[in-house]
Write a protein that holds these residues in place. Structure first.
Motif, PDB file in Angstrom:
ATOM      1  N   VAL A 117      81.148  40.420  23.056  1.00  0.00           N
ATOM      2  CA  VAL A 117      80.534  41.204  21.994  1.00  0.00           C
ATOM      3  C   VAL A 117      80.514  42.684  22.377  1.00  0.00           C
ATOM      4  N   VAL A 118      80.944  43.526  21.449  1.00  0.00           N
ATOM      5  CA  VAL A 118      80.965  44.972  21.689  1.00  0.00           C
ATOM      6  C   VAL A 118      80.315  45.696  20.515  1.00  0.00           C
ATOM      7  N   ALA A 119      79.377  46.579  20.822  1.00  0.00           N
ATOM      8  CA  ALA A 119      78.764  47.439  19.799  1.00  0.00           C
ATOM      9  C   ALA A 119      79.235  48.863  20.056  1.00  0.00           C
ATOM     10  N   MET A 155      77.494  16.476  42.093  1.00  0.00           N
ATOM     11  CA  MET A 155      78.323  17.151  41.086  1.00  0.00           C
ATOM     12  C   MET A 155      78.014  18.648  41.078  1.00  0.00           C
ATOM     13  N   ASN A 156      79.077  19.495  41.086  1.00  0.00           N
ATOM     14  CA  ASN A 156      78.877  20.936  41.110  1.00  0.00           C
ATOM     15  C   ASN A 156      78.296  21.426  39.789  1.00  0.00           C
ATOM     16  N   LYS A 157      77.370  22.357  39.901  1.00  0.00           N
ATOM     17  CA  LYS A 157      76.755  22.942  38.712  1.00  0.00           C
ATOM     18  C   LYS A 157      77.736  23.898  38.042  1.00  0.00           C
ATOM     19  N   PRO A 158      77.870  23.858  36.707  1.00  0.00           N
ATOM     20  CA  PRO A 158      78.770  24.770  35.996  1.00  0.00           C
ATOM     21  C   PRO A 158      78.388  26.226  36.264  1.00  0.00           C
ATOM     22  N   ILE A 159      79.384  27.097  36.373  1.00  0.00           N
ATOM     23  CA  ILE A 159      79.149  28.513  36.648  1.00  0.00           C
ATOM     24  C   ILE A 159      79.318  29.318  35.360  1.00  0.00           C
ATOM     25  N   TYR A 160      78.214  29.838  34.858  1.00  0.00           N
ATOM     26  CA  TYR A 160      78.233  30.708  33.690  1.00  0.00           C
ATOM     27  C   TYR A 160      77.810  32.104  34.138  1.00  0.00           C
ATOM     28  N   ILE A 161      78.669  33.079  33.897  1.00  0.00           N
ATOM     29  CA  ILE A 161      78.363  34.453  34.283  1.00  0.00           C
ATOM     30  C   ILE A 161      78.190  35.304  33.034  1.00  0.00           C
ATOM     31  N   LEU A 162      77.094  36.059  32.980  1.00  0.00           N
ATOM     32  CA  LEU A 162      76.889  37.040  31.927  1.00  0.00           C
ATOM     33  C   LEU A 162      77.375  38.391  32.440  1.00  0.00           C
ATOM     34  N   GLY A 163      78.288  39.020  31.705  1.00  0.00           N
ATOM     35  CA  GLY A 163      78.778  40.347  32.070  1.00  0.00           C
ATOM     36  C   GLY A 163      78.203  41.390  31.128  1.00  0.00           C
ATOM     37  N   ILE A 164      77.796  42.540  31.679  1.00  0.00           N
ATOM     38  CA  ILE A 164      77.225  43.631  30.884  1.00  0.00           C
ATOM     39  C   ILE A 164      77.977  44.920  31.205  1.00  0.00           C
ATOM     40  N   GLU A 165      78.446  45.608  30.163  1.00  0.00           N
ATOM     41  CA  GLU A 165      79.205  46.853  30.320  1.00  0.00           C
ATOM     42  C   GLU A 165      78.564  47.968  29.496  1.00  0.00           C
ATOM     43  N   SER A 166      78.298  49.109  30.155  1.00  0.00           N
ATOM     44  CA  SER A 166      77.688  50.238  29.442  1.00  0.00           C
ATOM     45  C   SER A 166      78.093  51.566  30.073  1.00  0.00           C
ATOM     46  N   SER A 167      79.354  51.689  30.462  1.00  0.00           N
ATOM     47  CA  SER A 167      79.771  52.869  31.218  1.00  0.00           C
ATOM     48  C   SER A 167      79.966  54.118  30.368  1.00  0.00           C
ATOM     49  N   CYS A 168      80.232  53.944  29.074  1.00  0.00           N
ATOM     50  CA  CYS A 168      80.497  55.115  28.227  1.00  0.00           C
ATOM     51  C   CYS A 168      79.779  54.959  26.883  1.00  0.00           C
ATOM     52  N   ASP A 169      80.522  54.717  25.812  1.00  0.00           N
ATOM     53  CA  ASP A 169      79.890  54.668  24.489  1.00  0.00           C
ATOM     54  C   ASP A 169      80.006  53.306  23.814  1.00  0.00           C
ATOM     55  N   ASP A 170      80.343  52.267  24.567  1.00  0.00           N
ATOM     56  CA  ASP A 170      80.366  50.908  24.037  1.00  0.00           C
ATOM     57  C   ASP A 170      79.371  50.054  24.804  1.00  0.00           C
ATOM     58  N   THR A 171      78.463  49.413  24.069  1.00  0.00           N
ATOM     59  CA  THR A 171      77.535  48.473  24.679  1.00  0.00           C
ATOM     60  C   THR A 171      78.150  47.088  24.531  1.00  0.00           C
ATOM     61  N   ALA A 172      78.383  46.404  25.656  1.00  0.00           N
ATOM     62  CA  ALA A 172      79.115  45.142  25.579  1.00  0.00           C
ATOM     63  C   ALA A 172      78.489  44.079  26.469  1.00  0.00           C
ATOM     64  N   ALA A 173      78.615  42.822  26.031  1.00  0.00           N
ATOM     65  CA  ALA A 173      78.155  41.670  26.806  1.00  0.00           C
ATOM     66  C   ALA A 173      79.119  40.522  26.574  1.00  0.00           C
ATOM     67  N   ALA A 174      79.348  39.730  27.614  1.00  0.00           N
ATOM     68  CA  ALA A 174      80.265  38.595  27.518  1.00  0.00           C
ATOM     69  C   ALA A 174      79.779  37.481  28.420  1.00  0.00           C
ATOM     70  N   VAL A 175      80.155  36.261  28.065  1.00  0.00           N
ATOM     71  CA  VAL A 175      79.840  35.089  28.885  1.00  0.00           C
ATOM     72  C   VAL A 175      81.154  34.415  29.246  1.00  0.00           C
ATOM     73  N   ILE A 176      81.307  34.066  30.524  1.00  0.00           N
ATOM     74  CA  ILE A 176      82.533  33.447  31.009  1.00  0.00           C
ATOM     75  C   ILE A 176      82.212  32.119  31.695  1.00  0.00           C
ATOM     76  N   PHE A 177      83.133  31.170  31.557  1.00  0.00           N
ATOM     77  CA  PHE A 177      83.012  29.863  32.208  1.00  0.00           C
ATOM     78  C   PHE A 177      84.408  29.407  32.601  1.00  0.00           C
ATOM     79  N   ASN A 178      84.602  29.148  33.894  1.00  0.00           N
ATOM     80  CA  ASN A 178      85.923  28.739  34.393  1.00  0.00           C
ATOM     81  C   ASN A 178      87.015  29.718  33.971  1.00  0.00           C
ATOM     82  N   SER A 179      86.716  31.001  34.094  1.00  0.00           N
ATOM     83  CA  SER A 179      87.653  32.093  33.790  1.00  0.00           C
ATOM     84  C   SER A 179      88.014  32.200  32.318  1.00  0.00           C
TER      85      SER A 179
END
Length: 339
Positions: A31-33, A1-25
């Protein structure tokens, strides 16, 4: 059985600190600060942005994992924004992402911020549609204005771009001239919906068929306001809705002119927008109208995926993960990047 794919995304290019988790698109958390400190300076102060990212990155990532009900041990990979953006801000996100990936022994995935704005359309979300390849993407933000021909997920070609300032800067600088606080672009949009777009006329810059220029337009708006306030000190207050509507109409019409040229030159009628300015009501309405007027098939992102966010970083991370396209830990952040 294939293992589920969970990706953590991190964005910090300008003035927003952001993180997100995706599963199967599908986005499980996004979350954005935002950083309010820049408002008193009328624009983003890079050093202050970097310090705020350092304060926000840990709680934002922790919140994203908690909201997604995913533990860090379940993650399959960590994706982060490599560039373009403010170097200090990028370094905070990349350093954290690299450290987390090393500590958890996970693959690391670098993401081009501008590609992410385009590929945000491929997030599974009932409120938006996915474009078919090939399509044209108009990326409009505070730092970029580009027309991109997209042949595949990672086969993109810039066919037109600004030769000076970005459209988002044009909106914000116009707002500053009118006395609005930063960021003023959304306020122009708000008042524009109450005014007459034909009340005042501004000449659209003349450059190449697919290129943009906004510096002259900003100057024209400045002189327009200065000249009218000399004769009537209350000119802005008395005409604020009409001024905003006229500015917005000029900018949106200019963007649409270039898109029409791009469709004509390429023969591609599949058109998408992305970037912070894609939240603007004027461009969204104009794009939808083009479906009826020109037979285009248009794609407008969910508001959550317009401004800088980590959901778009996560979807690119998932796409790259499926292609085993991982990054070396020594890859350096870049303030300027192209496709």
């Amino acid at each position: 059985m294939n293992k589920p794919i969970y990706i953590l995304g991190i964005e910090s290019s300008c003035d927003d600190t952001a993180a997100a988790v995706i599963f199967n698109s599908k986005i499980l958390s996004n979350v954005v600060a935002s950083q309010k400190i820049h408002e008193e300076y009328g624009g983003v102060v890079p050093e202050l942005a970097s310090r705020a990212h350092q304060q926000n990155i840990v709680p934002v990532v922790a919140s994203a994992l908690k909201k997604a009900c995913v533990s860090k041990e379940q993650l399959s990979a960590v994706a982060y924004t490599r560039g373009p953006g403010l170097m200090g801000a990028l370094l905070v996100g990349s350093s954290f992402a690299k450290s987390l990936a090393m500590g958890l022994d996970l693959p690391l995935i670098e993401v081009n911020h501008m590609q992410a704005h385009i590929l945000a359309h491929f997030i599974e979300d009932d409120s938006q549609t996915k474009p078919d390849f090939p399509f044209l993407a108009l990326t409009i933000s505070g730092g970029h204005t580009q027309i991109v021909k997209v042949t595949d997920y990672f086969n993109m070609e810039i066919i037109g771009q600004t030769i000076d300032d970005a459209v988002g800067e044009a909106f914000d600088k116009s707002a500053k001239i009118l006395g609005f606080p930063y960021p003023g672009g959304p306020l122009i949009d708000k008042y524009a919906q109450l005014g007459n777009p034909n009340a005042f006329s501004f000449t659209k810059p003349k450059v190449g068929d697919l290129d943009f220029s906004f510096s002259g337009l900003k100057t024209a708006i400045l002189y327009f306001v200065q000249n009218n306030t000399k004769t009537n000190p209350n000119f802005i207050k008395e005409n604020i809705a009409d001024i905003c509507a006229s500015i917005q109409f000029t900018i949106v019409d200019y963007l649409m002119d270039k898109l029409k040229n791009a469709v004509k030159e390429t023969g591609i009628k599949e058109v998408a927008i992305g970037g912070g300015v894609s939240a603007n009501s004027g461009i969204r309405k104009a794009l939808k109208k083009a479906e009826t007027d020109f037979g285009w098939k248009t794609h407008i992102p969910n508001f959550d995926y317009c401004t800088d966010n980590a959901a778009m970083i996560a979807i690119v991370g998932e796409l790259k993960y499926k292609q085993n396209d991982f990054s070396d830990i020594n890859v350096a952040s870049k303030a300027r990047m192209t496709f």
